[in-house]
Each structure stands twice: as C-alpha cells, then as structure tokens.
Motif scaffolding. Structure first.
Motif, mmCIF file in Angstrom:
data_model
loop_
_atom_site.group_PDB
_atom_site.id
_atom_site.type_symbol
_atom_site.label_atom_id
_atom_site.label_comp_id
_atom_site.label_asym_id
_atom_site.label_seq_id
_atom_site.Cartn_x
_atom_site.Cartn_y
_atom_site.Cartn_z
ATOM 1 N N THR A 19 -19.566 50.727 -56.539
ATOM 2 C CA THR A 19 -21.096 50.639 -56.621
ATOM 3 C C THR A 19 -21.390 49.257 -57.010
ATOM 4 O O THR A 19 -20.849 48.737 -58.057
ATOM 5 N N THR A 20 -22.222 48.497 -56.337
ATOM 6 C CA THR A 20 -22.615 47.310 -56.783
ATOM 7 C C THR A 20 -23.930 47.065 -56.971
ATOM 8 O O THR A 20 -24.905 47.510 -55.969
ATOM 9 N N VAL A 21 -24.455 46.626 -58.255
ATOM 10 C CA VAL A 21 -25.994 46.347 -58.169
ATOM 11 C C VAL A 21 -26.204 45.039 -58.918
ATOM 12 O O VAL A 21 -25.400 44.258 -59.472
ATOM 13 N N GLY A 22 -27.556 44.928 -58.721
ATOM 14 C CA GLY A 22 -28.097 43.678 -59.522
ATOM 15 C C GLY A 22 -28.537 43.901 -61.054
ATOM 16 O O GLY A 22 -28.980 44.806 -61.355
ATOM 17 N N SER A 23 -27.943 43.085 -62.085
ATOM 18 C CA SER A 23 -28.142 43.005 -63.197
ATOM 19 C C SER A 23 -28.652 41.835 -63.844
ATOM 20 O O SER A 23 -28.163 40.584 -63.439
ATOM 21 N N ASP A 24 -29.187 41.770 -65.018
ATOM 22 C CA ASP A 24 -29.175 40.549 -65.658
ATOM 23 C C ASP A 24 -28.197 40.437 -66.711
ATOM 24 O O ASP A 24 -27.830 41.116 -67.597
ATOM 25 N N LEU A 25 -27.364 39.483 -66.377
ATOM 26 C CA LEU A 25 -25.975 39.283 -67.060
ATOM 27 C C LEU A 25 -25.896 38.021 -68.118
ATOM 28 O O LEU A 25 -24.884 37.678 -68.368
#
Length: 126
Positions: free
Chosen positions: A105-111
């Motif tokens: 699973t690949t998601v966008g996140s505030d890292l």
C-alpha cells in the motif's frame, strides 16, 4: 509473546517504538525513514536516495533476524509527494525484490522532514 529486534546497523528509533518485533512466525518492522544509523541525520535530497537509505535500514532489521527481502510479504509506504515521487521511489524499491513482489500500500502523508517512510511484515516460517 513478542520479542524485540534491535540493530545498530539500522536507524535507531526516535520515539517510543521498536525497530522490529517478532510475533509468532512474523517480523513486523516500524516505519523507517532515511536516517543514517551512525549520525541520525537524514540521508539524501531526493526520493531515490532517501528510498535507498530507508531500504538499507529495513534490510538491517531483517538481517538481524536472519531474514532477507525475499521474506517480506507486506509493505506499507508513505510518500510526502506521491504524484511527483512515485516513479523514482518505485524504481529503487523494486530493485530490492524479485517477483512475486510483496503486497503493498502506498499513500501520501505529511512526513515532516523526509520524503519516504516504509514498514514491512516478513514471514519467518519457511
């Protein structure tokens, strides 16, 4: 019963979590980023370099339990900039595996200050 995995070859935790836990026949890693194990500093200015360092950190946790990337069955990936960085990250990521690839699973996140974070589930019961 769970058993903690720790290795100086991978990035040290920066919070209240373990690098990895073995539970039954599975190794679960924490979400790891592109931190240099010796300095704790972020490695790389682009997603390819950061993915490479992240995979090296994860590989160190796998190796500490006698496992390899071939034992990984599940990956969760967080990207700071999914649209811009997916192709470059994916090229580096796939170079560590042979088919059949782990589910992912690949998601966008505030890292915060990194471009990629990845965690694995690996199967020990060969």
């Amino acid at each position: 019963m769970k058993r903690e995995i720790r290795t100086a070859e991978g990035a040290a935790p920066v919070g209240a979590y373990s690098q990895g836990l073995v539970v039954g026949d599975f190794l679960y890693t924490s979400g790891m980023g592109p931190l240099d194990p010796e300095t704790g500093e972020v490695v790389g200015d682009d997603v390819a370099a950061q993915t490479r360092r992240t995979m090296q950190n994860l590989g160190a946790v796998l190796a500490a339990e006698g496992l390899t990337f071939d034992d990984v069955v599940k990956a969760t990936v967080h990207l700071q900039n999914v649209k811009e960085d997916f192709a470059a990250y994916n090229e580096v990521y796939k170079s560590y595996f042979t088919p059949p690839y782990p589910v992912r699973t690949t998601v966008g996140s505030d890292l915060m200050d990194i471009l990629v974070e990845i965690d694995f589930v690996a199967y020990k019961g060969r």
